[in-house]
Design an enzyme around this catalytic site. Structure first.
Site, PDB file in Angstrom:
ATOM      1  N   ASN A 109       0.849  -1.194   0.000  1.00 45.92           N
ATOM      2  CA  ASN A 109       0.000   0.000   0.000  1.00 45.92           C
ATOM      3  C   ASN A 109       0.882   1.240   0.000  1.00 45.92           C
ATOM      4  O   ASN A 109       1.928   1.257   0.648  1.00 45.92           O
ATOM      5  CB  ASN A 109      -0.874  -0.007   1.270  1.00 45.92           C
ATOM      6  CG  ASN A 109      -1.771   1.215   1.375  1.00 45.92           C
ATOM      7  OD1 ASN A 109      -2.409   1.630   0.395  1.00 45.92           O
ATOM      8  ND2 ASN A 109      -1.830   1.816   2.556  1.00 45.92           N
ATOM      9  N   HIS A 111       0.865   5.143   1.194  1.00 49.21           N
ATOM     10  CA  HIS A 111       0.096   5.980   2.112  1.00 49.21           C
ATOM     11  C   HIS A 111       0.754   7.364   2.210  1.00 49.21           C
ATOM     12  O   HIS A 111       1.982   7.462   2.331  1.00 49.21           O
ATOM     13  CB  HIS A 111       0.054   5.333   3.510  1.00 49.21           C
ATOM     14  CG  HIS A 111      -0.750   6.123   4.485  1.00 49.21           C
ATOM     15  ND1 HIS A 111      -2.133   6.113   4.480  1.00 49.21           N
ATOM     16  CD2 HIS A 111      -0.370   6.984   5.456  1.00 49.21           C
ATOM     17  CE1 HIS A 111      -2.566   6.937   5.427  1.00 49.21           C
ATOM     18  NE2 HIS A 111      -1.520   7.486   6.038  1.00 49.21           N
ATOM     19  N   SER A 138       4.751   6.761   2.552  1.00 49.48           N
ATOM     20  CA  SER A 138       5.284   5.448   2.925  1.00 49.48           C
ATOM     21  C   SER A 138       4.714   4.386   1.986  1.00 49.48           C
ATOM     22  O   SER A 138       3.567   4.488   1.558  1.00 49.48           O
ATOM     23  CB  SER A 138       4.841   5.076   4.350  1.00 49.48           C
ATOM     24  OG  SER A 138       5.174   6.087   5.277  1.00 49.48           O
ATOM     25  N   ASP A 147      -3.042   0.686   7.682  1.00 49.15           N
ATOM     26  CA  ASP A 147      -1.900   1.594   7.501  1.00 49.15           C
ATOM     27  C   ASP A 147      -0.791   1.329   8.515  1.00 49.15           C
ATOM     28  O   ASP A 147      -0.176   2.265   9.034  1.00 49.15           O
ATOM     29  CB  ASP A 147      -2.361   3.075   7.615  1.00 49.15           C
ATOM     30  CG  ASP A 147      -3.333   3.470   6.512  1.00 49.15           C
ATOM     31  OD1 ASP A 147      -3.271   2.877   5.419  1.00 49.15           O
ATOM     32  OD2 ASP A 147      -4.144   4.380   6.744  1.00 49.15           O
TER      33      ASP A 147
HETATM   34  C1  GRF Z   1      -2.544   9.028  -2.778  1.00 47.96           C
HETATM   35  O1  GRF Z   1      -2.096  10.144  -2.049  1.00 47.96           O
HETATM   36  C2  GRF Z   1      -2.441   7.785  -1.944  1.00 47.96           C
HETATM   37  O2  GRF Z   1      -1.298   7.755  -1.149  1.00 47.96           O
HETATM   38  C3  GRF Z   1      -3.672   7.914  -1.091  1.00 47.96           C
HETATM   39  O3  GRF Z   1      -4.663   8.381  -1.968  1.00 47.96           O
HETATM   40  C4  GRF Z   1      -4.049   9.104  -3.013  1.00 47.96           C
HETATM   41  C5  GRF Z   1      -4.439   8.452  -4.288  1.00 47.96           C
HETATM   42  O4  GRF Z   1      -4.055   9.183  -5.384  1.00 47.96           O
HETATM   43  N1  GRF Z   1      -3.978   6.696  -0.395  1.00 47.96           N
HETATM   44  P1  GRF Z   1      -4.162   8.575  -6.850  1.00 47.96           P
HETATM   45  O5  GRF Z   1      -5.559   7.987  -6.992  1.00 47.96           O
HETATM   46  O6  GRF Z   1      -3.085   7.562  -7.015  1.00 47.96           O
HETATM   47  O7  GRF Z   1      -3.979   9.772  -7.741  1.00 47.96           O
END
Ligand code: GRF
Length: 217
Positions: A109, A111, A138, A147
């Site tokens: 994932n 994050h 991360s 997370d």
């Molecule tokens: C990213 O910031 C990711 O880390 C978070 O949601 C956002 C998704 O952006 N969980 P995208 O859909 O990849 O543009």
């Protein structure tokens, strides 16, 4: 070594998906995204996948009356393709325990915070409210705790005095777009593994050991 098959789970615009696809196109990443799964039909990333001829499936969370039913449908969808790696790239739903168990060490994932700080939502707003000087993102292996799985890699950015949520999010997102393809690349070349709940990276090169001083002295 056959290219690893990757399933990417998304909920939104899919910019991390786009970053992975462009790293693959440029030959910087030796893997193949064979399937993109979204939990909502209006996820912008679906159009990105289709443009690149990647198969898509929508498992619409609103069509299921319980979390268990949704998770069962999601698990079935992932297993149909049996990927080597599952990447959660902006997937806004908790993945069921059975999927986590089946793909342990093969599900990651991205994050938008320096975990364990700011798990969950609104990470940039919370970082600004706390007045932290350094923020970031991360990539971690997914476990049942949200997370909170073993950290694979992190990228840091300064928080500037005039930052708002939008400017800070953009700075972090640019790092996500470097970090996620890098980590997926490690996995695809068999350098990355989860062994006894610990992250193992083979042949890690020395990292940049310069400090990030914020504000600069
Ligand atoms: C990213 O910031 C990711 O880390 C978070 O949601 C956002 C998704 O952006 N969980 P995208 O859909 O990849 O543009």
């Amino acid at each position: 070594m056959p290219a690893k098959a990757i399933t990417v789970l998304i909920s939104g615009r899919g910019s991390n998906l786009a970053a992975l696809l462009s790293a693959m196109r440029e030959g910087a990443l030796d893997g193949a995204i064979t399937h993109v799964v979204a939990d909502r039909p209006d996820a912008g990333g679906l159009a990105i996948a289709r443009k690149h001829d990647v198969a898509t499936t929508v498992v619409d969370h609103r069509a299921y009356s319980s979390r268990a039913d949704f998770n069962a449908a999601l698990a079935k969808t992932i297993d149909r393709v049996a990927p080597d790696l599952v990447v959660l790239a902006g997937f806004m739903r908790v993945v069921g325990a059975d999927v986590v168990a089946r793909y342990t060490g093969r599900i990651i994932n991205v994050h938008p915070s320096l975990l364990p700080l700011y798990p969950g939502l609104d990470t940039h707003r919370r970082a600004l409210a706390d007045g932290v000087r350094i923020h970031g993102c991360s990539v971690h292996f997914v476990t049942r705790a949200i997370d909170a799985g073993p950290l694979i890699a992190q990228g840091a950015v300064p928080v500037l005095d005039d930052d708002d949520e939008t400017s800070l999010a953009a700075r972090v997102l640019a790092v996500e777009h470097r970090l996620l393809p890098t980590v997926v690349g490690w996995f695809c070349t068999d350098r990355l593994a989860l062994v006894d709940a610990r992250v193992r990276l083979k042949g890690a090169t020395k990292c940049d050991t310069r400090s990030l001083l914020v504000p600069a002295a």
